[in-house]
Design an enzyme around this catalytic site. Structure first.
Site, PDB file in Angstrom:
ATOM      1  N   PRO A 186      39.093  34.340  43.111  1.00  0.00           N
ATOM      2  CA  PRO A 186      39.872  34.236  44.462  1.00  0.00           C
ATOM      3  C   PRO A 186      39.767  35.515  44.917  1.00  0.00           C
ATOM      4  O   PRO A 186      39.616  36.616  44.376  1.00  0.00           O
ATOM      5  CB  PRO A 186      41.195  33.821  43.868  1.00  0.00           C
ATOM      6  CG  PRO A 186      41.127  34.375  42.288  1.00  0.00           C
ATOM      7  CD  PRO A 186      39.763  34.301  41.795  1.00  0.00           C
ATOM      8  N   GLU A 187      39.991  35.469  46.268  1.00  0.00           N
ATOM      9  CA  GLU A 187      40.098  36.656  47.129  1.00  0.00           C
ATOM     10  C   GLU A 187      41.695  37.112  47.265  1.00  0.00           C
ATOM     11  O   GLU A 187      42.543  36.526  46.865  1.00  0.00           O
ATOM     12  CB  GLU A 187      39.161  36.661  48.432  1.00  0.00           C
ATOM     13  CG  GLU A 187      37.690  36.222  48.063  1.00  0.00           C
ATOM     14  CD  GLU A 187      36.934  35.928  49.421  1.00  0.00           C
ATOM     15  OE1 GLU A 187      37.177  36.452  50.219  1.00  0.00           O
ATOM     16  OE2 GLU A 187      35.874  35.462  49.371  1.00  0.00           O
ATOM     17  N   LYS A 226      42.742  42.554  44.756  1.00  0.00           N
ATOM     18  CA  LYS A 226      42.453  41.058  44.185  1.00  0.00           C
ATOM     19  C   LYS A 226      43.102  40.995  42.846  1.00  0.00           C
ATOM     20  O   LYS A 226      42.546  40.354  42.014  1.00  0.00           O
ATOM     21  CB  LYS A 226      40.960  41.120  44.207  1.00  0.00           C
ATOM     22  CG  LYS A 226      40.093  40.804  45.595  1.00  0.00           C
ATOM     23  CD  LYS A 226      38.684  40.464  45.392  1.00  0.00           C
ATOM     24  CE  LYS A 226      37.886  40.700  46.555  1.00  0.00           C
ATOM     25  NZ  LYS A 226      36.579  40.366  46.247  1.00  0.00           N
TER      26      LYS A 226
END
Length: 288
Positions: A2-3, A62
Protein backbone atom coordinates in the site's frame (compact mmCIF):
# COMPACT_ATOMS: atom_id res chain seq x y z
CA UNK A 1 0.99 -1.29 -2.44
CA UNK A 2 0.00 0.00 0.00
CA UNK A 3 0.95 3.63 -0.60
CA UNK A 4 0.13 6.81 1.29
CA UNK A 5 -3.66 6.74 0.66
CA UNK A 6 -3.99 3.12 1.74
CA UNK A 7 -1.92 3.62 4.90
CA UNK A 8 -3.82 6.80 5.75
CA UNK A 9 -7.07 4.86 5.29
CA UNK A 10 -5.84 2.16 7.68
CA UNK A 11 -4.87 4.76 10.28
CA UNK A 12 -8.20 6.60 10.08
CA UNK A 13 -10.12 3.34 10.25
CA UNK A 14 -8.21 1.87 13.19
CA UNK A 15 -7.87 5.05 15.25
CA UNK A 16 -11.35 4.91 16.91
CA UNK A 17 -10.72 1.31 17.96
CA UNK A 18 -7.27 1.92 19.44
CA UNK A 19 -6.83 5.38 20.95
CA UNK A 20 -7.44 5.57 24.68
CA UNK A 21 -7.47 1.79 25.16
CA UNK A 22 -5.11 -0.25 27.34
CA UNK A 23 -3.16 -3.04 25.72
CA UNK A 24 -3.69 -6.27 27.62
CA UNK A 25 -1.58 -8.35 25.28
CA UNK A 26 0.21 -8.31 21.95
CA UNK A 27 -0.70 -11.73 20.59
CA UNK A 28 1.34 -13.41 17.90
CA UNK A 29 -0.20 -15.88 15.46
CA UNK A 30 1.74 -18.86 14.12
CA UNK A 31 2.28 -18.56 10.40
CA UNK A 32 3.85 -21.05 8.00
CA UNK A 33 4.98 -18.27 5.69
CA UNK A 34 7.95 -15.95 6.08
CA UNK A 35 7.84 -14.45 9.61
CA UNK A 36 7.60 -10.71 10.10
CA UNK A 37 10.60 -8.70 11.18
CA UNK A 38 10.18 -7.52 14.80
CA UNK A 39 12.68 -5.17 16.46
CA UNK A 40 13.24 -5.98 19.26
CA UNK A 41 12.24 -9.64 19.03
CA UNK A 42 8.56 -10.33 19.56
CA UNK A 43 8.73 -11.63 23.17
CA UNK A 44 10.63 -8.55 24.37
CA UNK A 45 8.43 -6.21 22.36
CA UNK A 46 5.21 -7.74 23.72
CA UNK A 47 6.53 -7.63 27.27
CA UNK A 48 7.45 -3.94 27.04
CA UNK A 49 4.08 -2.93 25.58
CA UNK A 50 1.78 -4.89 27.92
CA UNK A 51 -0.26 -2.49 30.04
CA UNK A 52 0.42 0.50 27.79
CA UNK A 53 -2.33 2.88 26.70
CA UNK A 54 -2.59 3.86 23.05
CA UNK A 55 -2.27 7.64 23.08
CA UNK A 56 -2.28 8.26 19.35
CA UNK A 57 -2.37 6.51 15.98
CA UNK A 58 -1.00 8.41 13.00
CA UNK A 59 0.85 8.03 9.70
CA UNK A 60 4.37 8.88 8.62
CA UNK A 61 4.98 8.35 4.91
CA UNK A 62 3.88 4.74 4.26
CA UNK A 63 4.12 3.73 7.91
CA UNK A 64 1.55 3.33 10.69
CA UNK A 65 2.72 4.80 14.00
CA UNK A 66 1.16 3.82 17.34
CA UNK A 67 2.26 6.05 20.23
CA UNK A 68 1.94 4.31 23.60
CA UNK A 69 2.25 5.49 27.19
CA UNK A 70 2.89 3.39 30.30
CA UNK A 71 3.06 4.43 33.96
CA UNK A 72 4.06 8.02 33.21
CA UNK A 73 7.27 6.81 31.57
CA UNK A 74 8.50 8.16 28.27
CA UNK A 75 6.39 7.43 25.21
CA UNK A 76 7.11 4.47 22.97
CA UNK A 77 6.40 4.41 19.26
CA UNK A 78 5.43 1.20 17.48
CA UNK A 79 6.13 1.74 13.78
CA UNK A 80 4.47 -0.71 11.38
CA UNK A 81 5.55 -0.71 7.75
CA UNK A 82 3.00 -2.76 5.73
CA UNK A 83 5.28 -3.08 2.68
CA UNK A 84 3.60 -5.07 -0.11
CA UNK A 85 0.61 -6.83 1.46
CA UNK A 86 0.24 -5.72 5.08
CA UNK A 87 -3.19 -4.72 6.39
CA UNK A 88 -4.50 -3.35 9.68
CA UNK A 89 -7.92 -4.86 10.37
CA UNK A 90 -10.75 -4.67 12.90
CA UNK A 91 -12.92 -7.20 11.06
CA UNK A 92 -12.38 -10.76 9.87
CA UNK A 93 -9.17 -11.07 7.80
CA UNK A 94 -9.10 -12.14 4.14
CA UNK A 95 -7.61 -15.45 5.37
CA UNK A 96 -6.74 -16.76 8.83
CA UNK A 97 -3.40 -18.30 7.86
CA UNK A 98 -1.80 -14.92 7.15
CA UNK A 99 -2.72 -13.25 10.45
CA UNK A 100 0.53 -12.09 12.03
CA UNK A 101 -0.29 -10.44 15.36
CA UNK A 102 -3.15 -8.79 17.24
CA UNK A 103 -3.56 -5.89 19.64
CA UNK A 104 -5.69 -7.37 22.45
CA UNK A 105 -7.22 -4.63 24.58
CA UNK A 106 -8.63 -4.64 28.10
CA UNK A 107 -12.39 -5.21 28.16
CA UNK A 108 -14.55 -2.11 28.39
CA UNK A 109 -16.56 -1.84 31.61
CA UNK A 110 -19.46 -0.03 29.94
CA UNK A 111 -21.08 -0.10 26.55
CA UNK A 112 -20.74 -2.56 23.70
CA UNK A 113 -17.46 -4.51 23.53
CA UNK A 114 -14.93 -3.08 21.09
CA UNK A 115 -13.01 -5.30 18.67
CA UNK A 116 -9.31 -5.97 18.82
CA UNK A 117 -7.07 -4.82 15.97
CA UNK A 118 -5.01 -7.29 13.97
CA UNK A 119 -2.23 -7.14 11.39
CA UNK A 120 -2.47 -9.42 8.36
CA UNK A 121 0.30 -9.87 5.79
CA UNK A 122 0.09 -12.43 3.02
CA UNK A 123 3.72 -12.14 1.90
CA UNK A 124 5.23 -11.43 5.31
CA UNK A 125 7.37 -8.52 4.13
CA UNK A 126 6.08 -6.06 6.71
CA UNK A 127 8.25 -4.78 9.55
CA UNK A 128 7.41 -3.83 13.14
CA UNK A 129 9.85 -1.66 15.11
CA UNK A 130 9.56 -0.27 18.63
CA UNK A 131 11.28 3.07 19.26
CA UNK A 132 11.84 5.06 22.42
CA UNK A 133 11.13 8.80 22.19
CA UNK A 134 14.82 9.49 21.60
CA UNK A 135 15.10 6.77 18.95
CA UNK A 136 11.96 7.95 17.20
CA UNK A 137 13.20 11.54 17.11
CA UNK A 138 16.49 10.30 15.66
CA UNK A 139 14.62 8.30 13.01
CA UNK A 140 12.63 11.38 11.96
CA UNK A 141 15.80 13.45 11.56
CA UNK A 142 17.91 10.70 9.96
CA UNK A 143 17.24 11.83 6.40
CA UNK A 144 15.65 8.51 5.48
CA UNK A 145 12.32 10.23 4.80
CA UNK A 146 11.75 13.42 2.87
CA UNK A 147 8.81 15.78 3.44
CA UNK A 148 5.39 14.19 3.36
CA UNK A 149 3.82 14.26 -0.10
CA UNK A 150 0.68 15.99 1.23
CA UNK A 151 2.57 18.93 2.73
CA UNK A 152 5.71 19.44 0.63
CA UNK A 153 5.96 22.99 -0.70
CA UNK A 154 6.64 23.88 -4.34
CA UNK A 155 9.94 25.54 -3.40
CA UNK A 156 11.13 22.49 -1.49
CA UNK A 157 10.09 20.06 -4.22
CA UNK A 158 11.82 22.19 -6.86
CA UNK A 159 15.08 22.26 -4.89
CA UNK A 160 14.97 18.51 -4.39
CA UNK A 161 14.25 17.76 -8.05
CA UNK A 162 17.17 19.95 -9.09
CA UNK A 163 19.54 17.53 -7.34
CA UNK A 164 18.84 14.57 -9.64
CA UNK A 165 18.75 13.79 -13.34
CA UNK A 166 16.76 10.61 -12.82
CA UNK A 167 13.43 10.37 -14.68
CA UNK A 168 10.76 12.31 -12.78
CA UNK A 169 8.69 9.15 -12.25
CA UNK A 170 11.65 7.39 -10.62
CA UNK A 171 12.51 10.47 -8.54
CA UNK A 172 8.97 10.64 -7.12
CA UNK A 173 9.38 7.08 -5.81
CA UNK A 174 12.46 8.07 -3.79
CA UNK A 175 11.23 8.31 -0.20
CA UNK A 176 14.22 10.47 0.72
CA UNK A 177 13.09 13.04 -1.84
CA UNK A 178 9.38 13.05 -1.01
CA UNK A 179 7.68 10.55 1.30
CA UNK A 180 4.53 8.57 0.57
CA UNK A 181 4.27 8.32 -3.23
CA UNK A 182 4.50 4.85 -4.75
CA UNK A 183 4.39 3.40 -8.23
CA UNK A 184 0.63 3.54 -8.80
CA UNK A 185 0.08 7.12 -7.73
CA UNK A 186 3.22 8.44 -9.43
CA UNK A 187 1.77 7.46 -12.83
CA UNK A 188 -1.57 9.05 -11.96
CA UNK A 189 0.05 12.27 -10.72
CA UNK A 190 2.20 12.74 -13.82
CA UNK A 191 -0.74 12.15 -16.16
CA UNK A 192 -2.82 14.73 -14.31
CA UNK A 193 -0.14 17.41 -14.59
CA UNK A 194 0.84 16.40 -18.17
CA UNK A 195 4.50 15.57 -17.53
CA UNK A 196 6.13 12.70 -19.43
CA UNK A 197 7.48 10.15 -16.92
CA UNK A 198 10.88 9.99 -18.67
CA UNK A 199 11.53 13.73 -18.28
CA UNK A 200 14.68 14.24 -16.22
CA UNK A 201 13.69 15.53 -12.80
CA UNK A 202 15.99 18.53 -12.94
CA UNK A 203 14.55 19.55 -16.33
CA UNK A 204 10.94 19.88 -15.14
CA UNK A 205 10.17 23.56 -15.86
CA UNK A 206 9.76 25.83 -12.89
CA UNK A 207 6.32 26.83 -14.20
CA UNK A 208 5.16 23.22 -13.76
CA UNK A 209 6.32 22.76 -10.17
CA UNK A 210 3.19 24.29 -8.62
CA UNK A 211 0.89 22.26 -10.91
CA UNK A 212 2.91 19.16 -9.98
CA UNK A 213 2.41 19.82 -6.26
CA UNK A 214 -1.30 20.46 -6.84
CA UNK A 215 -1.56 17.19 -8.75
CA UNK A 216 0.21 15.28 -5.98
CA UNK A 217 -2.25 16.59 -3.43
CA UNK A 218 -5.31 16.17 -5.64
CA UNK A 219 -4.54 12.55 -6.54
CA UNK A 220 -3.58 11.50 -3.00
CA UNK A 221 -6.42 13.34 -1.25
CA UNK A 222 -8.98 11.97 -3.70
CA UNK A 223 -7.61 8.45 -3.24
CA UNK A 224 -7.93 8.86 0.54
CA UNK A 225 -11.59 9.89 0.13
CA UNK A 226 -12.14 6.69 -1.86
CA UNK A 227 -10.24 4.70 0.81
CA UNK A 228 -7.43 3.64 -1.50
CA UNK A 229 -7.13 1.36 -4.52
CA UNK A 230 -7.93 -2.35 -4.51
CA UNK A 231 -6.30 -3.86 -7.59
CA UNK A 232 -7.18 -7.05 -9.46
CA UNK A 233 -5.35 -9.27 -6.96
CA UNK A 234 -7.71 -8.02 -4.24
CA UNK A 235 -4.91 -7.78 -1.67
CA UNK A 236 -5.56 -4.29 -0.30
CA UNK A 237 -8.59 -3.97 1.99
CA UNK A 238 -9.67 -1.28 4.45
CA UNK A 239 -9.90 -2.04 8.19
CA UNK A 240 -13.38 -3.50 7.71
CA UNK A 241 -12.04 -5.93 5.07
CA UNK A 242 -13.76 -4.01 2.25
CA UNK A 243 -12.45 -2.87 -1.14
CA UNK A 244 -11.17 0.62 -1.66
CA UNK A 245 -12.79 2.59 -4.47
CA UNK A 246 -10.11 4.67 -6.16
CA UNK A 247 -9.23 1.95 -8.69
CA UNK A 248 -12.39 3.01 -10.53
CA UNK A 249 -10.93 6.53 -10.90
CA UNK A 250 -7.53 5.57 -12.34
CA UNK A 251 -6.64 7.51 -15.48
CA UNK A 252 -3.68 5.49 -16.70
CA UNK A 253 -2.52 2.88 -14.17
CA UNK A 254 -2.88 -0.66 -15.60
CA UNK A 255 -4.71 0.77 -18.62
CA UNK A 256 -2.07 -0.02 -21.23
CA UNK A 257 -3.59 -0.22 -24.70
CA UNK A 258 -6.75 1.65 -23.74
CA UNK A 259 -7.55 5.09 -25.13
CA UNK A 260 -6.55 7.99 -22.91
CA UNK A 261 -9.56 9.37 -21.02
CA UNK A 262 -8.34 12.93 -21.60
CA UNK A 263 -7.49 13.13 -25.31
CA UNK A 264 -9.51 10.05 -26.33
CA UNK A 265 -7.35 9.42 -29.41
CA UNK A 266 -4.05 8.06 -28.06
CA UNK A 267 -3.62 4.71 -26.40
CA UNK A 268 -2.01 4.48 -22.98
CA UNK A 269 1.55 3.15 -23.17
CA UNK A 270 3.40 0.98 -20.69
CA UNK A 271 7.14 1.16 -20.12
CA UNK A 272 9.39 -0.18 -17.36
CA UNK A 273 11.29 2.24 -15.12
CA UNK A 274 13.37 1.10 -12.15
CA UNK A 275 11.90 -2.40 -12.66
CA UNK A 276 8.34 -1.10 -12.28
CA UNK A 277 5.54 -0.51 -14.75
CA UNK A 278 4.83 3.07 -15.78
CA UNK A 279 1.68 4.07 -17.67
CA UNK A 280 1.26 7.32 -19.60
CA UNK A 281 -0.24 9.07 -22.62
CA UNK A 282 2.39 10.25 -25.13
CA UNK A 283 -0.04 12.82 -26.52
CA UNK A 284 -1.03 14.46 -23.23
CA UNK A 285 2.26 14.14 -21.35
CA UNK A 286 5.13 16.17 -22.74
CA UNK A 287 8.85 15.53 -22.53
CA UNK A 288 10.97 18.48 -21.38
Amino acid sequence: MPELPEVETMVRGARPFMEGRMLAQLRRYPCVRKPLSFKPGFPALARRLKGSVVAEVFRIAKRIVVRLQKNDSNDHFLVIEPRMTGLLLVDDPPSREHLRFEFVFESESKGAPQPNVSFWDRRGLGTVTLYSQREFDAFLTSGKLGPDALVISPDDLHKRLQRTARPIKVALLDQKLVAGIGNLYASEILHLCRIHPETEANRVPLRLIKPLVRSIREVLETAIRYEGSTLSDGTYRNVLNQDGGYQNEHRVYQKGGEFCARCRRTRIERIVQAQRSTFFCSQCQKMF
